[in-house]
Design an enzyme around this catalytic site. Sequence first.
Site, PDB file in Angstrom:
ATOM      1  N   ASP A 109      18.960  35.024 -64.634  1.00 55.29           N
ATOM      2  CA  ASP A 109      18.691  35.602 -65.951  1.00 55.29           C
ATOM      3  C   ASP A 109      18.539  34.424 -66.916  1.00 55.29           C
ATOM      4  O   ASP A 109      19.524  33.782 -67.291  1.00 55.29           O
ATOM      5  CB  ASP A 109      19.875  36.505 -66.336  1.00 55.29           C
ATOM      6  CG  ASP A 109      19.784  36.997 -67.780  1.00 55.29           C
ATOM      7  OD1 ASP A 109      18.896  36.541 -68.521  1.00 55.29           O
ATOM      8  OD2 ASP A 109      20.625  37.836 -68.155  1.00 55.29           O
ATOM      9  N   GLN A 152      18.704  33.333 -72.171  1.00 55.30           N
ATOM     10  CA  GLN A 152      19.258  32.393 -73.159  1.00 55.30           C
ATOM     11  C   GLN A 152      18.988  30.933 -72.785  1.00 55.30           C
ATOM     12  O   GLN A 152      19.491  30.030 -73.453  1.00 55.30           O
ATOM     13  CB  GLN A 152      20.769  32.606 -73.312  1.00 55.30           C
ATOM     14  CG  GLN A 152      21.165  33.981 -73.802  1.00 55.30           C
ATOM     15  CD  GLN A 152      20.687  34.262 -75.229  1.00 55.30           C
ATOM     16  OE1 GLN A 152      20.271  33.365 -75.965  1.00 55.30           O
ATOM     17  NE2 GLN A 152      20.744  35.523 -75.615  1.00 55.30           N
ATOM     18  N   HIS A 210      25.458  39.475 -68.861  1.00 52.79           N
ATOM     19  CA  HIS A 210      25.009  40.461 -69.848  1.00 52.79           C
ATOM     20  C   HIS A 210      24.810  41.781 -69.101  1.00 52.79           C
ATOM     21  O   HIS A 210      24.495  41.772 -67.906  1.00 52.79           O
ATOM     22  CB  HIS A 210      23.683  39.946 -70.420  1.00 52.79           C
ATOM     23  CG  HIS A 210      23.111  40.732 -71.545  1.00 52.79           C
ATOM     24  ND1 HIS A 210      22.447  41.919 -71.369  1.00 52.79           N
ATOM     25  CD2 HIS A 210      23.071  40.478 -72.887  1.00 52.79           C
ATOM     26  CE1 HIS A 210      22.025  42.367 -72.543  1.00 52.79           C
ATOM     27  NE2 HIS A 210      22.393  41.517 -73.483  1.00 52.79           N
ATOM     28  N   CYS A 239      26.873  42.901 -75.599  1.00 49.50           N
ATOM     29  CA  CYS A 239      26.361  43.497 -74.348  1.00 49.50           C
ATOM     30  C   CYS A 239      26.999  42.853 -73.128  1.00 49.50           C
ATOM     31  O   CYS A 239      26.325  42.596 -72.120  1.00 49.50           O
ATOM     32  CB  CYS A 239      24.841  43.396 -74.259  1.00 49.50           C
ATOM     33  SG  CYS A 239      24.019  44.285 -75.552  1.00 49.50           S
ATOM     34  N   LYS A 254      12.961  36.156 -77.704  1.00 46.58           N
ATOM     35  CA  LYS A 254      14.039  35.184 -77.914  1.00 46.58           C
ATOM     36  C   LYS A 254      13.486  33.758 -77.980  1.00 46.58           C
ATOM     37  O   LYS A 254      14.232  32.788 -78.020  1.00 46.58           O
ATOM     38  CB  LYS A 254      15.069  35.291 -76.789  1.00 46.58           C
ATOM     39  CG  LYS A 254      15.842  36.609 -76.824  1.00 46.58           C
ATOM     40  CD  LYS A 254      16.985  36.603 -75.853  1.00 46.58           C
ATOM     41  CE  LYS A 254      17.540  37.977 -75.565  1.00 46.58           C
ATOM     42  NZ  LYS A 254      18.359  38.547 -76.638  1.00 46.58           N
TER      43      LYS A 254
HETATM   44  N1  PLP Z   1      20.404  38.478 -70.601  1.00 55.40           N
HETATM   45  C1  PLP Z   1      21.001  37.760 -71.555  1.00 55.40           C
HETATM   46  C2  PLP Z   1      21.864  36.607 -71.163  1.00 55.40           C
HETATM   47  C3  PLP Z   1      20.811  38.095 -72.887  1.00 55.40           C
HETATM   48  O1  PLP Z   1      21.414  37.395 -73.848  1.00 55.40           O
HETATM   49  C4  PLP Z   1      19.983  39.193 -73.208  1.00 55.40           C
HETATM   50  C5  PLP Z   1      19.787  39.611 -74.622  1.00 55.40           C
HETATM   51  O2  PLP Z   1      20.575  39.359 -75.480  1.00 55.40           O
HETATM   52  C6  PLP Z   1      19.376  39.888 -72.179  1.00 55.40           C
HETATM   53  C7  PLP Z   1      19.605  39.509 -70.879  1.00 55.40           C
HETATM   54  C8  PLP Z   1      18.495  41.071 -72.439  1.00 55.40           C
HETATM   55  O3  PLP Z   1      17.297  40.694 -73.053  1.00 55.40           O
HETATM   56  P1  PLP Z   1      16.286  41.802 -73.559  1.00 55.40           P
HETATM   57  O4  PLP Z   1      17.045  42.725 -74.443  1.00 55.40           O
HETATM   58  O5  PLP Z   1      15.236  41.018 -74.277  1.00 55.40           O
HETATM   59  O6  PLP Z   1      15.749  42.493 -72.349  1.00 55.40           O
END
Ligand code: PLP
Length: 410
Positions: free
Chosen positions: A205, A208, A128, A369, A231
């Site tokens: 990260d 998810q 992401h 993203c 989430k």
């Molecule tokens: N990493 C992953 C794999 C994601 O799916 C997301 C959000 O969709 C993020 C990071 C970013 O999360 P946030 O917008 O809550 O900071």
Amino acid sequence: MDDLEKVHRLRQDFPILNRELAGVGTPRRLVYLDNAATTQKPRSVLDAITAYYETSNANVHRAIHTLGEEATRLYELAREKTRAFLNAEFSEEIIFTRGTTESINLVASSFCSLLNPGDEILLTEMEHHSNLVPWQMAAQRHGLVLKFIPFDPDGVLEFGKLPQLWTSRVRLLALTHTSNVLGTVNPVADFVRFAHERGVPVLVDGAQAAPHRPVDVQALDVDFYAFSSHKMLGPTGLGVLYGKKDWLEKLPPFAGGGEMIRSVTLEGFEPNVLPYKFEAGTPNIEGAVGFAAALDYLGTVGLDWIHGWEQKLTSYALEQIKRVPGLTVYGKAPDRAGVVAFSLEGVHAHDLSAYLDQSGVAVRAGHHCAHPLARKLGVISTARASFYLYNTFEEIDRWIQALEAGAKIL
Ligand code: PLP
């Protein structure tokens, strides 16, 4: 109680799931399949936030009065619940941030400030933007080199390519636990073992993953783990950075201001102890209170059950979606989460998503993203359905029926 009975009971805890949406013809009951973007909130989370403002609202770690002490206790209780949720060893290893994005920016900014030009950060091609752009910014600032572990046509990371990519200049490996597009669940422990054998720390990260399966940071032996409250049934604007104490102690502060200092003179400052060193300014107290209630809720439902239920929904969805002519699903990893990215031949994902919305079905459309990942798949954008604990087989049927109708009309 069987699974179906359990889901129908817990759906009653989510007021928004009763919402009827205006669409084509009669109003339709909402089918919310955009859980990878954000999740809905149970009544207990909403009530905890309201109760906090109605009874205990004050700033934390400052006031010597009853409300200040109550607010501090609630805030620190949230930290302790987060520690227990992750099975972290110490509560000071839990830093509250604004979300996964800020958690990763914190490490990228702080960790990379200790590096030298030519040092390398190893990432993957399925990240992401949150786990890519902060490293690109740090690379520009400090003259670092970014390298990428590729994924194969099934959407599985090519672990076998690690030895080729590895050099003595690698300083950190950062990868996603679960891909937000392909649904791939990466074997994090294997990557950690490989990196640790070479003395290199790993950031994961978990945006998810943490909402959907039990995560034990000590068993995984990760050095940093980032995720977001919103989430996983909690409020927006609150995230978590878990970091091993030894690492967090070595890293310089990320943002300056109140709370993160022990003492200040006109010439300089001495940073506070962990975790406050990384929590500059008034934190998101209501977010932490709501997140604690979300963790309680997840604990009662059970992460093992949630994982099992989502696996059943995903297998069913992947089977049913085969009925739709002209449809492509992206990602075929054997260990796969409840994320299904798809496209319909000749139809733009935005049109498809707007069409599904007319049937009350909420899915995401876009590049999710992850521009480089979409580029590698050869698509500009895809639609994505993603499941959570309150979704049902009937909802998947509604989605697939709407897709079938869309395939005829669009
Ligand atoms: N990493 C992953 C794999 C994601 O799916 C997301 C959000 O969709 C993020 C990071 C970013 O999360 P946030 O917008 O809550 O900071």
